[in-house]
Design an enzyme around this catalytic site. Structure first.
Site, PDB file in Angstrom:
ATOM      1  N   ARG A 169      -3.889   7.126  -7.393  1.00  0.00           N
ATOM      2  CA  ARG A 169      -4.691   7.569  -8.533  1.00  0.00           C
ATOM      3  C   ARG A 169      -5.142   9.020  -8.366  1.00  0.00           C
ATOM      4  NH1 ARG A 169      -8.667   2.648  -7.665  1.00  0.00           N
ATOM      5  NH2 ARG A 169      -6.699   1.862  -6.853  1.00  0.00           N
ATOM      6  N   LYS A 209      -2.901   1.255   6.644  1.00  0.00           N
ATOM      7  CA  LYS A 209      -2.402  -0.067   6.267  1.00  0.00           C
ATOM      8  C   LYS A 209      -1.997  -0.846   7.521  1.00  0.00           C
ATOM      9  CE  LYS A 209      -0.170   1.064   1.821  1.00  0.00           C
ATOM     10  NZ  LYS A 209      -1.008   0.227   0.954  1.00  0.00           N
TER      11      LYS A 209
HETATM   12  N1  BES Z   1       1.106   2.045  -2.788  1.00  0.00           N
HETATM   13  C1  BES Z   1       0.037   1.131  -2.775  1.00  0.00           C
HETATM   14  C2  BES Z   1       0.219  -0.016  -3.766  1.00  0.00           C
HETATM   15  C3  BES Z   1       1.335  -0.985  -3.486  1.00  0.00           C
HETATM   16  C4  BES Z   1       1.089  -2.141  -2.779  1.00  0.00           C
HETATM   17  C5  BES Z   1       2.606  -0.764  -3.975  1.00  0.00           C
HETATM   18  C6  BES Z   1       2.108  -3.043  -2.538  1.00  0.00           C
HETATM   19  C7  BES Z   1       3.625  -1.665  -3.745  1.00  0.00           C
HETATM   20  C8  BES Z   1       3.380  -2.805  -3.024  1.00  0.00           C
HETATM   21  C9  BES Z   1      -1.273   1.838  -3.133  1.00  0.00           C
HETATM   22  O1  BES Z   1      -1.358   3.166  -2.766  1.00  0.00           O
HETATM   23  C10 BES Z   1      -2.384   1.136  -2.429  1.00  0.00           C
HETATM   24  O2  BES Z   1      -2.383   1.141  -1.239  1.00  0.00           O
HETATM   25  N2  BES Z   1      -3.309   0.567  -3.197  1.00  0.00           N
HETATM   26  C11 BES Z   1      -4.408  -0.116  -2.635  1.00  0.00           C
HETATM   27  C12 BES Z   1      -5.635   0.293  -3.431  1.00  0.00           C
HETATM   28  C13 BES Z   1      -6.914  -0.202  -2.868  1.00  0.00           C
HETATM   29  C14 BES Z   1      -7.206   0.452  -1.537  1.00  0.00           C
HETATM   30  C15 BES Z   1      -8.019   0.090  -3.856  1.00  0.00           C
HETATM   31  C16 BES Z   1      -4.149  -1.609  -2.768  1.00  0.00           C
HETATM   32  O3  BES Z   1      -3.597  -2.034  -3.787  1.00  0.00           O
HETATM   33  O4  BES Z   1      -4.449  -2.335  -1.824  1.00  0.00           O
HETATM   34 MN    MN Z   2      -2.037   3.450  -0.784  1.00  0.00          MN
END
Ligand code: BES
Ligand code: MN
Ligand code: ZN
Length: 480
Positions: free
Chosen positions: A332, A258
């Site tokens: 997931r 990230k």
């Molecule tokens: N933990 C994050 C989701 C999240 C984002 C929670 C912002 C709280 C605030 C999750 O693991 C994630 O990174 N999801 C990705 C999925 C994508 C790569 C398909 C996302 O939402 O960008």
């Molecule tokens: Mn994530």
């Protein structure tokens, strides 16, 4: 220690740092059986001179004239719904002055529901996470009195407040200290104190039994993953509810790293696990006549020489294979393991709670969770949320998105249609792992953690959002 009690005597004569009263739409102090007309009129004169507002949560502070308390916090109660009262108490709780030893709340509490809402607003609105402040006096211990509340309402409020504060404490704890192993230990301690059964799968157990999702996500960290089962099974229960929680103690994104800004709040990525843990404990403390089992899917998502790579294929518990195209779609993967395991016990219903997608926030904003799943369960969860005054909205699982998670090399891939609907794709992915079990999925990504200013009973940081909905869902099931 902060405490919560009731009182059944005239509030004007109770010695306290602050007295909280309501301001009604007709420009008077909201009636309360323990507040005399004289006291109400004295306060009303001052409040009117300062243009007090009846908008729920709007605060006007007066010196304590005509009452024993040092100050009077006059707060708008709107329509005096449970939501308005919780908001009023929450906002007022942050206007009671510095380090109050005692605060009396005389908002209208004609029903137990109202009294619980007021107590929640007051104690959660004044919540502060001070564990990491060097100043030994950083924590404020306040004796809160909700005047006129029944003993039953106080008992129920204590359980729900302790659960929400317990979730907040876990979520706010820095990931240096809260990692899968330490989280599992805390679950064992809390479980033992509440008299519920706790079982922990260590990394070796996970490997032996084939939990490839939790292991795959956790293998990049030196702090190894865990699966925790917390079970409350009262005698005579006719219903069994399974709760599965996402417990990523820190989400860097893994090799699909990230950007730093998006990582700042990722200690909150274990909110689902904290929530289901405290939901079981609350059910046990309230002695609800329904069996509840929580599954905590705990891993730290780190990039390292041992981390899983984009294009790796892992095997979820039960045998399905998943091609990991993006290591940041890790929630997931751990949830898939947890859902299969939870459904193996054949519960009447399984609910999962996860800070699953940024797409939740894009679709619904920072305060409203998305609810998906089997339609009847989805609607049952949304109805419970409405009764519990939490913002949740029903979302579809459109069939055309299913093809997006077909993989060229494995049964599934962990990324879907790039054109949007990421929250729904994640829901569709999870659906593959619940079989025929009636299922609800709560994506609480943004509501779990308040990055903005305090509002109502929510302070900055962890909120505890979704606990009240889960508890209400369990209560409704107990009655069914
Ligand atoms: N933990 C994050 C989701 C999240 C984002 C929670 C912002 C709280 C605030 C999750 O693991 C994630 O990174 N999801 C990705 C999925 C994508 C790569 C398909 C996302 O939402 O960008
Ligand atoms: Mn994530
Ligand atoms: Zn995550």
């Amino acid at each position: 220690m902060t405490s919560l009690t009731t009182a059944q005597e005239s509030v004007a004569s109770i010695d306290a740092d602050a007295l909280i009263v309501g301001w009604a739409a007709d420009g008077s102090v909201a009636a309360h059986p323990l507040l005399s007309d004289e006291a109400r009129e004295a306060i009303a004169a001052g409040a009117a001179a300062l243009d007090a507002s009846s908008k729920a949560g709007k605060v006007t502070v007066l010196p304590g004239v005509g009452v024993a308390a040092r100050r009077v916090v006059v707060v708008g109660v709107g329509d005096a719904t449970t939501e308005d009262l919780r908001t009023a108490a929450g906002e007022a709780s942050r206007a009671v002055g510095k380090k109050p030893a005692a605060v009396v709340v005389a908002l209208p509490v004609e029903s137990d529901e109202a009294a619980v809402a007021v107590a929640q607003g007051a104690l959660l609105g004044a919540y502060a996470f001070t564990d990491y402040k060097s100043d030994e006096d950083a924590a404020t211990d306040t004796a809160w009195t909700v005047a006129g509340a029944s003993d039953a309402a106080i008992a129920r409020a204590q359980i729900l407040i302790a659960a929400a504060a317990g979730i907040r404490d876990l979520v706010n704890t820095p990931p240096l200290d809260l990692f899968p192993g330490s989280f599992a230990e805390i679950a064992q301690q809390l479980g033992a104190a509440a008299g519920v059964e706790v079982k922990v799968w260590e990394a070796q157990d996970l490997a032996n039994e084939g939990f490839g999702g939790i292991l795959g996500v956790g293998m990049g960290s030196s702090r190894l993953p865990r699966l925790v089962r917390v079970g409350y099974a009262p005698e005579g229960a006719t219903q069994t509810v399974a709760l599965v929680g996402k417990g990523i103690t820190f989400d860097t994104g893994g090799i699909s790293l990230k950007p730093s800004k998006s990582m700042e709040t990722m200690k909150s990525d274990m909110t689902g696990a904290a929530t289901v843990l405290h939901a079981v404990i609350a059910a046990a403390r309230a002695e609800l006549p329904v069996a509840v089992t929580a599954w905590l899917c705990l891993a730290e998502n780190m990039p390292s020489a041992t981390a899983q790579r984009p294009s790796d294929v892992i095997r979820i518990y039960g045998g399905k294979t998943v091609e990991v195209l993006n290591t940041d779609a890790e929630g997931r993967l751990v949830m898939a393991d947890g859902l299969v395991k939870a459904c193996e016990e054949d519960p009447d219903v399984v609910l999962d709670v996860a800070t699953l997608t940024g797409a939740q926030g894009a679709a619904l904003g920072t305060r409203t969770s998305g609810v998906m799943g089997t339609e009847a369960i989805r609607d049952e969860v949304v109805a419970a949320a409405g009764e519990a005054d939490e913002l949740m909205w029903p979302m579809p699982l459109p069939e055309h998105l299913r093809a997006g998670i077909d993989s060229k090399v494995a049964d599934l891939q962990n990324m879907g249609d790039p054109q949007g609907g990421g929250m729904l794709t994640a829901g569709i992915f999870l659906r593959e792992f619940v079989g025929d079990t009636p299922w609800g999925h709560l994506d609480i990504a943004r509501p779990a953690y308040n990055e903005g200013k305090p509002w109502a009973e929510n302070v900055a940081g962890a909120t505890g959002h979704s606990l009240r909905t889960l508890f209400r869902f369990l209560e409704n099931r107990a009655q069914a």
